[in-house]
Motif scaffolding. Structure first.
Motif, PDB file in Angstrom:
ATOM      1  N   MET A  34      -4.308   4.984  -1.354  1.00  0.00           N
ATOM      2  CA  MET A  34      -3.979   3.831  -0.067  1.00  0.00           C
ATOM      3  C   MET A  34      -5.144   3.166   0.088  1.00  0.00           C
ATOM      4  SD  MET A  34      -1.562   5.435   2.756  1.00  0.00           S
ATOM      5  CE  MET A  34       0.368   5.226   2.441  1.00  0.00           C
ATOM      6  N   SER A  77      -4.366   2.473  -9.696  1.00  0.00           N
ATOM      7  CA  SER A  77      -4.372   3.549  -8.898  1.00  0.00           C
ATOM      8  C   SER A  77      -4.170   4.939  -9.252  1.00  0.00           C
ATOM      9  CB  SER A  77      -3.284   3.240  -7.600  1.00  0.00           C
ATOM     10  OG  SER A  77      -3.496   1.967  -6.970  1.00  0.00           O
ATOM     11  N   THR A  87       2.488   1.589  -3.323  1.00  0.00           N
ATOM     12  CA  THR A  87       1.710   2.259  -4.206  1.00  0.00           C
ATOM     13  C   THR A  87       1.540   3.743  -4.540  1.00  0.00           C
ATOM     14  OG1 THR A  87       0.445   0.309  -4.302  1.00  0.00           O
ATOM     15  CG2 THR A  87      -0.738   1.938  -5.535  1.00  0.00           C
ATOM     16  N   LEU A 114      -5.469   2.490   8.243  1.00  0.00           N
ATOM     17  CA  LEU A 114      -6.273   3.197   7.286  1.00  0.00           C
ATOM     18  C   LEU A 114      -6.543   4.443   7.735  1.00  0.00           C
ATOM     19  CD1 LEU A 114      -6.810   0.783   4.798  1.00  0.00           C
ATOM     20  CD2 LEU A 114      -5.308   2.494   4.347  1.00  0.00           C
ATOM     21  N   THR A 149      -3.287  -5.515  -1.169  1.00  0.00           N
ATOM     22  CA  THR A 149      -3.023  -4.119  -0.548  1.00  0.00           C
ATOM     23  C   THR A 149      -3.891  -4.119   0.811  1.00  0.00           C
ATOM     24  OG1 THR A 149      -4.848  -3.217  -1.808  1.00  0.00           O
ATOM     25  CG2 THR A 149      -2.691  -2.951  -2.556  1.00  0.00           C
ATOM     26  N   THR A 164       0.868  -1.231  -0.087  1.00  0.00           N
ATOM     27  CA  THR A 164       0.013  -0.180   0.102  1.00  0.00           C
ATOM     28  C   THR A 164       0.974   1.275   0.008  1.00  0.00           C
ATOM     29  OG1 THR A 164      -1.722  -1.255   0.967  1.00  0.00           O
ATOM     30  CG2 THR A 164      -1.927   1.240   1.137  1.00  0.00           C
TER      31      THR A 164
END
Lengths: 280, 268
Positions: free
Chosen positions: B206, B144, B63, B249, B225, B60
């Motif tokens: 994310m 993404s 990315t 998160l 992820t 994550t």
């Protein structure tokens, strides 16, 4: 001949080729190319097959479920969003800044986290579910859950489009209306409402578009029963998983068309908001 | 307009708004952390330190580290082109940039599958060269990039249009090079909006779930992820583990809100 400011600017400002080059190349590679691939895939289906997939009972049920839940979520969001925008711009009260910051939470919070949280809240033993289930209100693994997930993920749209317009609305217009004897609801209906209407509609359209496309939050809470709680996004996902690519392409093209339509609508409404702002 | 807060109607509206915010925003946020720590701090740490979860965190972050700078460059270039010049198709370009924002994440994943997948437009050719895009990290990065492409541009365009180009014209006429003008005049003028756009890009990159779940293949410990790992743990009936992963998160989401608050203050 006098030069317009834009002509002058174009001559003086450097970097047109560079910025345009980067923007267009990147846009073509990242956004347009995949869309073209998708269009080719869908076009290779042929009209008859396409129609058969799109009008299959399970597809139609998914459209109905997605649309009803999105409509219901949007209606609730329209009311709640207007309330938030009004309270945030018109009153000073403790916690106002915190509320203003928290409104963006659904944008900042990943949809999977939102889905996990909502299904836990509404589960039979959850913080909300334990009070709702005895009343016969089933949210988790029911159509109401889809609506709840769509509602949560699109809370900020109406607030954030209406709020700036309400802030810009000059107080003297309302003052004038009031001093001429208008009642508070008349001030709202005749003075404020016409001004915020385009922004309000743009916000609700965006909330509706987001609700139709929402996937992450919904799959956690919906229960995902075909014909009952299966949204179109999920049906596409299932078709891809089964390697039934034609069906996935056809269904995805429907969602894509709806998204383009709503994007067009939002843009025209926002152009109207801008025209209104310039007139002042 | 700091209007009268004393009327009964005003109080009722404020109370209603606060109550709705409590139920729809505060309680869900509280539940995430309450559930993550339901079995205590030690269990929380153990859940986070699971190899699969750690790898998901790594993927994550990786990315986001790629996506945020790339889309900042795209956002600046687009905003510069659109806000500083007039050309045919300019308005169309402004609306087209919004496409990724209005498309369902599942559709975003699907269009990439039809481009790079085995039966896709470019997939077979790339595969014959030995390049595998689908169900691997490059696919996660690509979708993404797609879903977050508009974020920086849509923050910068209105700001740069409102600011106009007088500052830059002055710098240029005083003999600054284009690069100096950009670095010393433009960048300081747009920095808060640029940062805010980057913060939003980061949060979405994310947190993206739908598009990534189509193209990643969700291979445990390889192409999962954090959002996908949350779903996996939840489906394994490991609710505390899922909430532990979710809490990381959620922390980023809270940080995003705080940063937004601070950046808006600076911008004023």
């Amino acid at each position: 001949m006098p030069m317009t400011s834009l002509q002058r600017r174009r001559r003086v400002m450097p970097g047109f080729g560079l910025s345009m080059g980067i923007a267009l190349t990147y846009f073509a590679l990242i956004v347009l190319l995949p869309l073209v691939a998708m269009a080719i895939k869908t076009a290779s289906l042929g009209w008859e097959d396409y129609w058969k997939i799109v009008t299959a009972p399970r597809s139609l049920a998914s459209f109905r479920i997605t649309l009803t839940a999105a409509l219901a979520a949007t209606v609730v969001n329209a009311v709640v969003g207007l309330l938030f925008a009004w309270v945030l711009t018109r009153y000073r009260f403790p916690g106002r800044r915190l509320l203003d910051a928290l409104v963006d939470l659904p944008f900042a919070l990943p949809t999977a986290v939102a889905g996990l949280t909502l299904v836990t809240l509404f589960a039979p033993n959850g913080w909300f579910g334990r009070y709702l289930e005895p009343l016969g209100i089933k949210v988790a693994y029911a159509p109401l859950g889809i609506m709840a997930a769509m509602f949560f993920t699109s809370i900020p749209f109406v607030v954030r489009t209406v709020q700036p317009v309400l802030e810009d609305l000059s107080a003297d217009v309302e003052e004038a209306a009031r001093s001429l004897g208008a009642r508070p609801w008349q001030v709202f209906a005749l003075v404020i409402w016409p001004v915020i209407l385009p922004a309000f509609l743009a916000g609700t359209t965006m909330a509706f578009a987001r609700s139709i496309g929402e996937f992450g939050a919904v799959v956690f809470i919906a229960g995902n029963l075909p014909m009952v709680t299966e949204i179109t996004s999920l049906l596409i996902f299932i078709r891809l998983d089964e390697f039934n690519y034609p069906a996935a392409a056809a269904l995805a093209s429907v969602l894509l068309l709806v998204a383009f339509l709503l994007l067009f609508l939002t843009n025209s409404l926002q152009a109207r908001v801008l025209r209104h702002a310039r007139r002042d | 307009m700091p209007a009268a807060t004393d009327g009964l109607g005003a109080r009722l509206l404020i109370a209603a708004a606060l109550l709705i915010a409590l139920v729809t925003l505060v309680v869900p946020l509280a539940l995430i952390f309450a559930s993550a720590f339901a079995e205590g701090w030690a269990a929380y740490v153990a859940n986070i330190m699971q190899p699969d979860t750690l790898h998901a965190v790594f993927l994550t972050v990786l990315t986001a580290v790629i996506v945020v700078p790339v889309n900042m460059v795209f956002g600046i270039a687009t905003a510069w082109a659109v806000a500083r010049y007039d050309f045919p198709g300019r308005k169309l370009m402004i609306s087209l940039i919004e496409i990724p924002f209005s498309v369902s994440p599942i559709v975003a994943g699907t269009i990439y599958l039809f481009l790079y997948g085995q039966q896709g437009l470019l997939g077979p050719t790339l595969q014959s060269w030995g390049v595998q895009v689908m169900f691997s990290v490059p696919a996660i990065v690509l979708v993404s990039l797609f879903v977050t492409a508009p974020f920086v541009a849509r923050e910068l365009i209105p700001l740069m249009q409102a600011q106009g180009s007088e500052d830059e014209e002055a710098a240029l006429s005083l003999g600054a090079s284009p690069w100096q003008t950009f670095r010393l005049v433009t960048l300081p003028n747009i920095r808060w909006a640029l940062l805010y756009g980057a913060v939003l890009t980061n949060a979405r990159a994310m947190g993206e779930f739908g598009a990534v779940s189509v193209v990643s293949g969700s291979i445990r410990g390889q192409t999962n992820t954090l959002p996908l790992q949350i779903e996996l743990l939840f489906n394994d009936f490991n609710v505390v583990g899922a909430f532990a992963a979710a809490s990381t998160l959620a922390l980023i989401a809270v940080a995003t809100l705080v940063l937004k608050f601070l950046l808006e203050r600076h911008a004023q």
